[in-house]
Every structure is written in structure tokens, then in C-alpha cells.
Design an enzyme around this catalytic site. Sequence first.
Site: not given
Ligand SMILES: NC(=O)c1ccc[n+]([C@@H]2O[C@H](COP(=O)([O-])OP(=O)(O)OC[C@H]3O[C@@H](n4cnc5c(N)ncnc54)[C@H](O)[C@@H]3O)[C@@H](O)[C@H]2O)c1
Length: 303
Positions: A155, A159
Site C-alpha cells: 500500500y 500510494k
Molecule cells: N479512510 C482513510 O482514512 C484513508 C486514508 C488514506 C487514504 N485513503 C484512500 O482513500 C480511498 C478510499 O478509502 P476508504 O477508506 O473510503 O475505503 P473503503 O474500503 O471504505 O472504500 C473503498 C471502495 O473501493 C472499492 N473497490 C475496491 N477495489 C476496487 C476495484 N478494483 N475497482 C473498483 N472499486 C474497488 C470497494 O468496494 C469500496 O467500495 C482508498 O484509495 C484509500 O486508500 C483512505
Amino acid sequence: MDLSGKVAVVTGSGRGLGLAYARALAAAGAAVVVNDVDKTAVDAAVGEIRAAGGRATGVTAAVGTAATAEQLADTAVREFGRLDVLITNAGILRDRVLWKMTDDDFDAVIDVHLRGTFTCARAAATRMRAQGEGGRLILISSPAGQRGNFGQTNYAAAKAGIAAMARTWALELARAGITVNAVVPVAVTEMTRTIPALAPIIDDAERTGSPLPAWLRRDEGLGTVDDVTGLILYLASDAARDVTGQAIGVGGDRLALWAHPKEKAVAFADGGWSAEAIAGQWRDGVGGEPETYGIPAPRVPES
Ligand SMILES: NC(=O)c1ccc[n+]([C@@H]2O[C@H](COP(=O)([O-])OP(=O)(O)OC[C@H]3O[C@@H](n4cnc5c(N)ncnc54)[C@H](O)[C@@H]3O)[C@@H](O)[C@H]2O)c1
């Protein structure tokens, strides 16, 4: 922020942060292509946006391949006539320490995050360049990519690569008026609620219906998914036409510009540096103030 007339694709927008972005973009007047691997979630998101008077269509497909990327860009053009904004948000975690991480763990995360960002951005940039009216690529990165994080080889690499691609594409797409930025979000979602130090606090807030504590929102920059949408709408808008090549952090009450890696200490030796010469000067010279690494553990105030 008025985004009327604009068309956006948001990958992984069936739930979590992506769903919040899709809702907010639609509420601001943009037409949205909702994408996820979960068809039920796609249908629910599209239904919800339409019920609120917004414009949305769904594509259930796994981001990663060129075929899905083309399908997303094609759907935007076919359903809404154009493509102005791409948000590469889809993501998964397969956390393990290096010596336990399998090839599949590594490849799965790289495929969705890094390859998915590349293929979707390539398809979108091609459409935007053909339209000739600029555009916005908003790439979702992470604190793990900026600093490294225990258990997140795959990851953190993906990123960090995404932030590097944002800087590269900002150069390549500047003449076409397409801005490219990395967003470094932090929010309570399925992905973050399992962090051991924070889980009890998040659970408590959800159980009692009270807001997250002020220290968490400010010091840790952790809030709700809706706290991240302001930055997304800003970057998608005409107001951000000159903002490109940046990594911008947002979460809770915090908004931050991340520094890009740069040389911190430099020394010169005529004819180059031998190993002995480096060893002789390292502690009092270039290596005198080593950089920190890793995401600092949350500092929970004593009650
Ligand atoms: N939540 C945080 O604090 C945080 C921090 C840093 C980065 N992020 C990034 O933000 C983004 C969203 O994170 P989140 O926390 O909402 O996660 P989440 O797991 O709640 O949502 C991710 C979504 O992506 C979908 N998904 C997974 N693989 C997929 C694919 N191959 N094609 C299409 N959809 C797919 C999942 O079904 C899910 O609906 C991610 O890229 C994550 O790495 C989140």
C-alpha cells in the site's frame, strides 16, 4: 462550489470516501459516473444521487485494467457528453509485514491502486486532451505513501507511486490545461476504523451519536468522510485552475500542504565520495539529522 455542466468519474464510489465524493460532486451540479466492484453499492449510490435530484450513472467493474478505464471514460462521454474530472479513489488493503507478504498480497494492492490510477488517468487524459478544454485528475494517495507505515509494503509503495505520478503528469498535462494533484485524506471509514488506538474512540462516538473529539479532528486530522469533500470540490472547480503537482492533506479540521522530497543536507568532495570518506563525515555531516519515518502513532490525551 458550482460544478454545473461538469462530468466526473469517481472510482470505488460505492461506499466510504468515494461515495462521499460522488454525492458532493452531484450536489454541486456535476454529473457523476459511480464505479465499484460491488453492484449493490453502485445501484444504491446512483439511486440515492438521482433521488436527491442529481445526475448519475453506474459502472460495476474492477479498476486496474485498461478495459475498465476505457469503459469508465466511454460511459462519461456516452451518458453525459464529456469528461472533466477523474477521481482515482478505488482501493483495498492487504496488510502484512514484509516477510509474510505474499506475491498475491503485493500484486492485488498494486493492481487496484497504482495500475488502476495509471490506466484510468491515461484514459481520462486522452479524452480531456481531445476535448481541448482542460480537466482535473485528482489522485487519492495516503499518509502511508508519504511516510511509510508498518505492515503496508504494498500500500505504501502504491500510494507513494501515485504521488510521484501526480507530479509527473502535472508536467506532462500542463499545456493541455489539465491539473493533476494528489489528495492525502484521513477519515473514519471501514478502512480506518480498525486502527487499535482509535477504534474505541470511534466506536464510542458512533454509539452515543456524539461528534468525534476536537483533539482527534485537529491533532490527528481525523474526521468524517464529509470533511474531505470540500477539498475535492475545490480541486474539481475552476477556482483551482492553477493548482497542480501538489500533494494536499485533509481530514477533520486539518488542511495541509505536504512537502515534496528534497535534498536536506549536502556536502561535496572533489573527485567523488569514497566509502571511507562518507563514514568519516556521516554523523557530523550529511547524516547528522536523519529524517523521521513512519506515521506517528495517535497521541490520545490523558483524561
Ligand atoms: N479512510 C482513510 O482514512 C484513508 C486514508 C488514506 C487514504 N485513503 C484512500 O482513500 C480511498 C478510499 O478509502 P476508504 O477508506 O473510503 O475505503 P473503503 O474500503 O471504505 O472504500 C473503498 C471502495 O473501493 C472499492 N473497490 C475496491 N477495489 C476496487 C476495484 N478494483 N475497482 C473498483 N472499486 C474497488 C470497494 O468496494 C469500496 O467500495 C482508498 O484509495 C484509500 O486508500 C483512505
